[in-house]
Design an enzyme around this catalytic site. Structure first.
Site, mmCIF file in Angstrom:
data_model
loop_
_atom_site.group_PDB
_atom_site.id
_atom_site.type_symbol
_atom_site.label_atom_id
_atom_site.label_comp_id
_atom_site.label_asym_id
_atom_site.label_seq_id
_atom_site.Cartn_x
_atom_site.Cartn_y
_atom_site.Cartn_z
ATOM 1 N N GLY A 122 3.620 20.710 48.189
ATOM 2 C CA GLY A 122 5.055 20.435 48.244
ATOM 3 C C GLY A 122 5.309 18.976 48.547
ATOM 4 O O GLY A 122 6.230 18.626 49.291
ATOM 5 N N ARG B 53 8.350 15.280 47.335
ATOM 6 C CA ARG B 53 9.533 14.717 48.002
ATOM 7 C C ARG B 53 9.586 15.208 49.435
ATOM 8 O O ARG B 53 8.756 16.011 49.871
ATOM 9 C CB ARG B 53 10.808 15.136 47.265
ATOM 10 C CG ARG B 53 10.997 16.645 47.184
ATOM 11 C CD ARG B 53 12.172 17.037 46.310
ATOM 12 N NE ARG B 53 11.939 16.623 44.939
ATOM 13 C CZ ARG B 53 11.231 17.322 44.062
ATOM 14 N NH1 ARG B 53 10.653 18.471 44.428
ATOM 15 N NH2 ARG B 53 11.049 16.892 42.833
ATOM 16 N N TYR C 32 13.204 33.745 54.736
ATOM 17 C CA TYR C 32 12.619 32.481 55.199
ATOM 18 C C TYR C 32 12.137 32.597 56.639
ATOM 19 O O TYR C 32 11.034 32.149 56.987
ATOM 20 C CB TYR C 32 13.669 31.381 55.064
ATOM 21 C CG TYR C 32 13.197 29.985 55.369
ATOM 22 C CD1 TYR C 32 12.456 29.257 54.446
ATOM 23 C CD2 TYR C 32 13.522 29.376 56.578
ATOM 24 C CE1 TYR C 32 12.038 27.960 54.724
ATOM 25 C CE2 TYR C 32 13.114 28.084 56.871
ATOM 26 C CZ TYR C 32 12.371 27.376 55.936
ATOM 27 O OH TYR C 32 11.960 26.100 56.208
ATOM 28 N N ALA D 44 9.012 34.684 56.768
ATOM 29 C CA ALA D 44 7.878 33.942 56.225
ATOM 30 C C ALA D 44 7.378 32.912 57.223
ATOM 31 O O ALA D 44 6.165 32.758 57.439
ATOM 32 C CB ALA D 44 8.263 33.271 54.916
ATOM 33 N N LYS D 45 8.291 32.184 57.858
ATOM 34 C CA LYS D 45 7.889 31.135 58.792
ATOM 35 C C LYS D 45 7.310 31.713 60.080
ATOM 36 O O LYS D 45 6.438 31.097 60.708
ATOM 37 C CB LYS D 45 9.077 30.225 59.092
ATOM 38 C CG LYS D 45 9.485 29.346 57.901
ATOM 39 C CD LYS D 45 8.317 28.545 57.352
ATOM 40 C CE LYS D 45 8.750 27.480 56.374
ATOM 41 N NZ LYS D 45 7.582 26.740 55.820
#
Length: 255
Positions: A15, A18, A156, A159-160
């Site tokens: 990732g 950017r 999210y 997942a985190k």
């Protein structure tokens, strides 16, 4: 490499086209590492790799979907062939598909899980063999303060939170091979992703940053270089006794 010279480590940053990933790639290159800049689109990675090369470093732009086992394996083999054995990994690749639970689709759930959790697993799995053979490895997984819970982010947040459990277990499994595994949980960081969040919620980015600053103990929002600095410590030669940790880089205390 002559006697007395420090070995040049090869880092994989996902990732990294950017935002936080690009900031981490630049920092690790400045620390003297050769860096594989990995993202979904190789052409998007190229400017970061070219910037590192122009500054005198070594970098390679690689396009790969981190949720695809074959693409990950091919990417890691390419990195090993062109840069050397990857013994530093920063699993930063991520996406958001925010929505309240009654509006969230199964596809949005699965996509977020695939990139964050499956991606971290696949990249770490592909690189750990190089680390164990070398007797040295550093893995840093990007979590988030959202792991503690955040409205509209069931996928999210889950997942985190999963990334943190993954980190602690991998630290136990790989520690005896000289491999450390840690996680960084950023708070509000100024990136294209947070700018997109502002646009989606109908407020300006400046308004969103002001609100986040007001909640931070340090009275400012974070920047990619704040995360890159923490990564630099975790992947350093001297951090070999620090593993299985989750560091919240959020401008204040987190529970």
């Amino acid at each position: 490499m002559t006697t007395g010279q420090q070995r040049v480590r090869v880092a994989v940053v996902t990732g990294a086209a950017r935002g936080i990933g690009a900031g981490v790639a630049r920092r690790l290159a400045a620390d003297g590492m050769a860096v594989a800049v990995i993202d979904l689109d190789e052409s998007a990675c190229a400017p970061v790799a070219e910037e590192i090369t122009a500054a005198g470093g070594r970098a390679l732009a690689v396009g790969a979907d981190v949720s695809d086992p074959e693409q990950v394996e091919a990417a890691v083999q390419r990195v090993a062939g062109e840069l050397g054995a990857p013994t530093v990994v920063v699993n930063n690749a991520g996406i958001i598909r925010d929505n309240l639970i009654f509006k969230m689709s199964v596809e949005d759930w699965d996509t977020v899980m695939a990139v964050h959790l499956r991606g971290a697993f696949l990249v770490a799995k592909a690189c750990q063999s190089y680390m164990t053979r070398e007797g040295f490895g550093r893995i840093v997984n990007l979590s988030s303060t959202s792991a503690l819970g955040n409205r509209g982010q069931t996928n999210y947040s889950a997942a985190k939170a999963g990334v943190q459990g993954f980190t602690k277990t991998l630290a136990i499994e790989l520690g005896k091979f000289g491999v450390t595994v840690n996680a960084i949980a950023p708070g509000f960081i100024e990136t294209e992703m947070t700018a997109a969040t502002a646009a989606r919620t109908g407020i300006s980015f400046d308004e969103l940053k002001s609100a986040a600053s007001a909640q931070a103990a340090v009275a400012r929002t974070g920047r990619p270089e704040d995360i890159a600095h923490a990564v630099s410590f975790f992947v350093s030669e001297g951090a070999g006794f620090t593993t299985g940790q989750v560091l919240y880089v959020a401008g204040g205390p987190c529970d």
